[in-house]
Design a protein around this motif. Structure first.
Motif, PDB file in Angstrom:
ATOM      1  N   ILE A   1     -15.278  45.252  55.766  1.00 13.99           N
ATOM      2  CA  ILE A   1     -14.383  46.173  55.046  1.00 13.99           C
ATOM      3  C   ILE A   1     -13.767  47.182  56.011  1.00 13.99           C
ATOM      4  O   ILE A   1     -12.560  47.449  55.953  1.00 13.99           O
ATOM      5  N   ASN A   2     -14.578  47.728  56.922  1.00 14.10           N
ATOM      6  CA  ASN A   2     -14.058  48.703  57.890  1.00 14.10           C
ATOM      7  C   ASN A   2     -13.053  48.075  58.847  1.00 14.10           C
ATOM      8  O   ASN A   2     -12.082  48.718  59.237  1.00 14.10           O
ATOM      9  N   ILE A   3     -13.298  46.823  59.222  1.00 13.42           N
ATOM     10  CA  ILE A   3     -12.353  46.141  60.121  1.00 13.42           C
ATOM     11  C   ILE A   3     -11.009  45.960  59.408  1.00 13.42           C
ATOM     12  O   ILE A   3      -9.950  46.206  59.988  1.00 13.42           O
ATOM     13  N   VAL A   4     -11.058  45.548  58.141  1.00 10.40           N
ATOM     14  CA  VAL A   4      -9.811  45.365  57.363  1.00 10.40           C
ATOM     15  C   VAL A   4      -9.069  46.696  57.239  1.00 10.40           C
ATOM     16  O   VAL A   4      -7.853  46.771  57.475  1.00 10.40           O
ATOM     17  N   LYS A   5      -9.797  47.777  56.907  1.00  6.40           N
ATOM     18  CA  LYS A   5      -9.175  49.112  56.773  1.00  6.40           C
ATOM     19  C   LYS A   5      -8.560  49.559  58.092  1.00  6.40           C
ATOM     20  O   LYS A   5      -7.441  50.090  58.124  1.00  6.40           O
ATOM     21  N   SER A   6      -9.317  49.366  59.180  1.00  4.10           N
ATOM     22  CA  SER A   6      -8.823  49.756  60.510  1.00  4.10           C
ATOM     23  C   SER A   6      -7.582  48.969  60.880  1.00  4.10           C
ATOM     24  O   SER A   6      -6.656  49.492  61.512  1.00  4.10           O
ATOM     25  N   CYS A   7      -7.548  47.698  60.487  1.00  7.09           N
ATOM     26  CA  CYS A   7      -6.401  46.831  60.771  1.00  7.09           C
ATOM     27  C   CYS A   7      -5.150  47.345  60.057  1.00  7.09           C
ATOM     28  O   CYS A   7      -4.072  47.431  60.656  1.00  7.09           O
ATOM     29  N   VAL A   8      -5.297  47.700  58.789  1.00  5.48           N
ATOM     30  CA  VAL A   8      -4.176  48.248  58.008  1.00  5.48           C
ATOM     31  C   VAL A   8      -3.671  49.527  58.671  1.00  5.48           C
ATOM     32  O   VAL A   8      -2.460  49.729  58.842  1.00  5.48           O
ATOM     33  N   GLN A   9      -4.603  50.381  59.079  1.00  2.00           N
ATOM     34  CA  GLN A   9      -4.249  51.652  59.735  1.00  2.00           C
ATOM     35  C   GLN A   9      -3.512  51.400  61.051  1.00  2.00           C
ATOM     36  O   GLN A   9      -2.503  52.053  61.349  1.00  2.00           O
ATOM     37  N   LYS A  10      -4.015  50.456  61.823  1.00  2.00           N
ATOM     38  CA  LYS A  10      -3.407  50.109  63.117  1.00  2.00           C
ATOM     39  C   LYS A  10      -1.981  49.607  62.929  1.00  2.00           C
ATOM     40  O   LYS A  10      -1.068  49.993  63.674  1.00  2.00           O
ATOM     41  N   ILE A  11      -1.751  48.762  61.922  1.00  2.00           N
ATOM     42  CA  ILE A  11      -0.413  48.221  61.631  1.00  2.00           C
ATOM     43  C   ILE A  11       0.545  49.356  61.265  1.00  2.00           C
ATOM     44  O   ILE A  11       1.688  49.390  61.720  1.00  2.00           O
ATOM     45  N   LYS A  12       0.041  50.303  60.456  1.00  2.00           N
ATOM     46  CA  LYS A  12       0.876  51.451  60.049  1.00  2.00           C
ATOM     47  C   LYS A  12       1.231  52.334  61.241  1.00  2.00           C
ATOM     48  O   LYS A  12       2.373  52.754  61.403  1.00  2.00           O
ATOM     49  N   ILE A  13       0.230  52.610  62.086  1.00  2.00           N
ATOM     50  CA  ILE A  13       0.442  53.468  63.261  1.00  2.00           C
ATOM     51  C   ILE A  13       1.460  52.836  64.215  1.00  2.00           C
ATOM     52  O   ILE A  13       2.312  53.519  64.783  1.00  2.00           O
ATOM     53  N   ASP A  14       1.358  51.512  64.388  1.00  2.00           N
ATOM     54  CA  ASP A  14       2.270  50.800  65.299  1.00  2.00           C
ATOM     55  C   ASP A  14       3.629  50.472  64.660  1.00  2.00           C
ATOM     56  O   ASP A  14       4.471  49.831  65.291  1.00  2.00           O
ATOM     57  N   HIS A  15       3.817  50.921  63.396  1.00  2.00           N
ATOM     58  CA  HIS A  15       5.088  50.761  62.668  1.00  2.00           C
ATOM     59  C   HIS A  15       5.507  49.298  62.517  1.00  2.00           C
ATOM     60  O   HIS A  15       6.689  48.958  62.616  1.00  2.00           O
ATOM     61  N   PHE A  16       4.534  48.444  62.273  1.00  2.02           N
ATOM     62  CA  PHE A  16       4.838  47.046  61.962  1.00  2.02           C
ATOM     63  C   PHE A  16       4.975  46.897  60.444  1.00  2.02           C
ATOM     64  O   PHE A  16       4.469  47.730  59.695  1.00  2.02           O
ATOM     65  N   GLU A  17       5.643  45.847  60.056  1.00  2.00           N
ATOM     66  CA  GLU A  17       5.754  45.562  58.625  1.00  2.00           C
ATOM     67  C   GLU A  17       4.380  45.118  58.121  1.00  2.00           C
ATOM     68  O   GLU A  17       3.746  44.238  58.713  1.00  2.00           O
ATOM     69  N   LEU A  18       3.930  45.754  57.055  1.00  2.00           N
ATOM     70  CA  LEU A  18       2.578  45.486  56.538  1.00  2.00           C
ATOM     71  C   LEU A  18       2.548  44.145  55.805  1.00  2.00           C
ATOM     72  O   LEU A  18       3.238  43.963  54.804  1.00  2.00           O
ATOM     73  N   PRO A  19       1.745  43.191  56.302  1.00  2.00           N
ATOM     74  CA  PRO A  19       1.636  41.908  55.586  1.00  2.00           C
ATOM     75  C   PRO A  19       0.735  42.056  54.361  1.00  2.00           C
ATOM     76  O   PRO A  19       0.190  43.135  54.105  1.00  2.00           O
ATOM     77  N   SER A  20       0.564  40.980  53.625  1.00  2.00           N
ATOM     78  CA  SER A  20      -0.310  41.031  52.448  1.00  2.00           C
ATOM     79  C   SER A  20      -1.767  41.203  52.888  1.00  2.00           C
ATOM     80  O   SER A  20      -2.128  40.853  54.020  1.00  2.00           O
ATOM     81  N   ILE A  21      -2.582  41.726  51.975  1.00  2.00           N
ATOM     82  CA  ILE A  21      -4.010  41.903  52.262  1.00  2.00           C
ATOM     83  C   ILE A  21      -4.659  40.551  52.555  1.00  2.00           C
ATOM     84  O   ILE A  21      -5.522  40.445  53.423  1.00  2.00           O
ATOM     85  N   ASN A  22      -4.227  39.509  51.848  1.00  2.00           N
ATOM     86  CA  ASN A  22      -4.758  38.158  52.090  1.00  2.00           C
ATOM     87  C   ASN A  22      -4.527  37.717  53.532  1.00  2.00           C
ATOM     88  O   ASN A  22      -5.397  37.109  54.158  1.00  2.00           O
ATOM     89  N   SER A  23      -3.334  38.029  54.049  1.00  2.00           N
ATOM     90  CA  SER A  23      -3.001  37.669  55.434  1.00  2.00           C
ATOM     91  C   SER A  23      -3.893  38.434  56.413  1.00  2.00           C
ATOM     92  O   SER A  23      -4.379  37.863  57.390  1.00  2.00           O
ATOM     93  N   ILE A  24      -4.090  39.720  56.136  1.00  2.00           N
ATOM     94  CA  ILE A  24      -4.941  40.548  57.003  1.00  2.00           C
ATOM     95  C   ILE A  24      -6.383  40.031  56.968  1.00  2.00           C
ATOM     96  O   ILE A  24      -7.032  39.890  58.015  1.00  2.00           O
ATOM     97  N   GLU A  25      -6.873  39.727  55.771  1.00  2.00           N
ATOM     98  CA  GLU A  25      -8.247  39.218  55.635  1.00  2.00           C
ATOM     99  C   GLU A  25      -8.425  37.892  56.372  1.00  2.00           C
ATOM    100  O   GLU A  25      -9.463  37.653  56.986  1.00  2.00           O
ATOM    101  N   SER A  26      -7.407  37.044  56.324  1.00  2.00           N
ATOM    102  CA  SER A  26      -7.456  35.758  57.045  1.00  2.00           C
ATOM    103  C   SER A  26      -7.541  35.989  58.550  1.00  2.00           C
ATOM    104  O   SER A  26      -8.292  35.306  59.255  1.00  2.00           O
TER     105      SER A  26
END
Length: 197
Positions: free
Chosen positions: A13-38
């Motif tokens: 769960i923490n890795i997924v949350k950190s990944c979402v945060q990292k994507i936001k900080i780097d100003h990338f387009e946020l993919p779906s949660i399913n894609s991040i989990e994969s």
């Protein structure tokens, strides 16, 4: 980035949350949660395979043989497996428990799972694999591919060895404190008695 995170921890769960945060900080387009989990699943699987390969290469033939002995089928006259005998010894802070802990520590040391072997592992990863050693029963561990079994049980042995050493030190400190307290009490009692003589 994900591979590096997965080398530090296995907290999904923490890795997924950190990944979402990292994507936001780097100003990338946020993919779906399913894609991040994969992606997280793939990264964890990749890192775990790296560890399996590491232990398969690093452990000696003798160490692997000793680990395999832990999960072999029990003879009919045995009720406890060798693996269960390596688990932490609970008990009151007395000499019997201390001796049991010393005996267990000596047994765990025989595997030779040293700090040098574990230097590639972060604390959280050791704890993660060690927990699997507690969670899975012998039948399950027996079905795993050998490198995975070596990784799980090497971490399990190393973590138990650390915890057992801590227990020995704590028991010894308690025994010394108890003896010191008793000696101080007896000294005070004798001092009072002699002052009336």
């Amino acid at each position: 980035w994900l591979i590096e995170q997965c080398k530090i921890t296995s907290d999904y769960i923490n890795i997924v949350k950190s990944c979402v945060q990292k994507i936001k900080i780097d100003h990338f387009e946020l993919p779906s949660i399913n894609s991040i989990e994969s992606l997280v699943d793939l990264a964890l699987e990749t890192v775990n395979k790296e560890f399996y390969e590491y232990f398969d290469k690093t452990l000696s033939a003798k160490q692997k043989s000793m680990i395999n002995e832990l999960v072999k089928k029990l003879p009919n006259n045995h009720s406890k497996s060798e693996l269960s005998l390596l688990k932490l010894v609970p008990g009151k802070p007395n000499i019997v428990t201390l001796n049991a802990q010393l005996k267990l520590y000596s047994k765990l040391k025989e595997f030779g799972i040293s700090r040098e072997i574990m230097k590639e592992m972060r604390v959280h990863k050791v704890e993660y694999f060690a927990y699997q050693g507690k969670k899975y029963n012998i039948k399950m561990l027996r079905t795993f591919e050998a490198p995975k079994r070596y990784t799980i049980l090497a971490c399990f042995i190393f973590k138990n060895m650390q915890d057992t050493f801590d227990n020995i030190v704590n028991l010894f400190i308690k025994k010394v404190k108890k003896a010191d307290s008793r000696a101080a009490f007896n000294f005070s009692k004798d001092l009072v008695r002699h002052s009336f003589d």
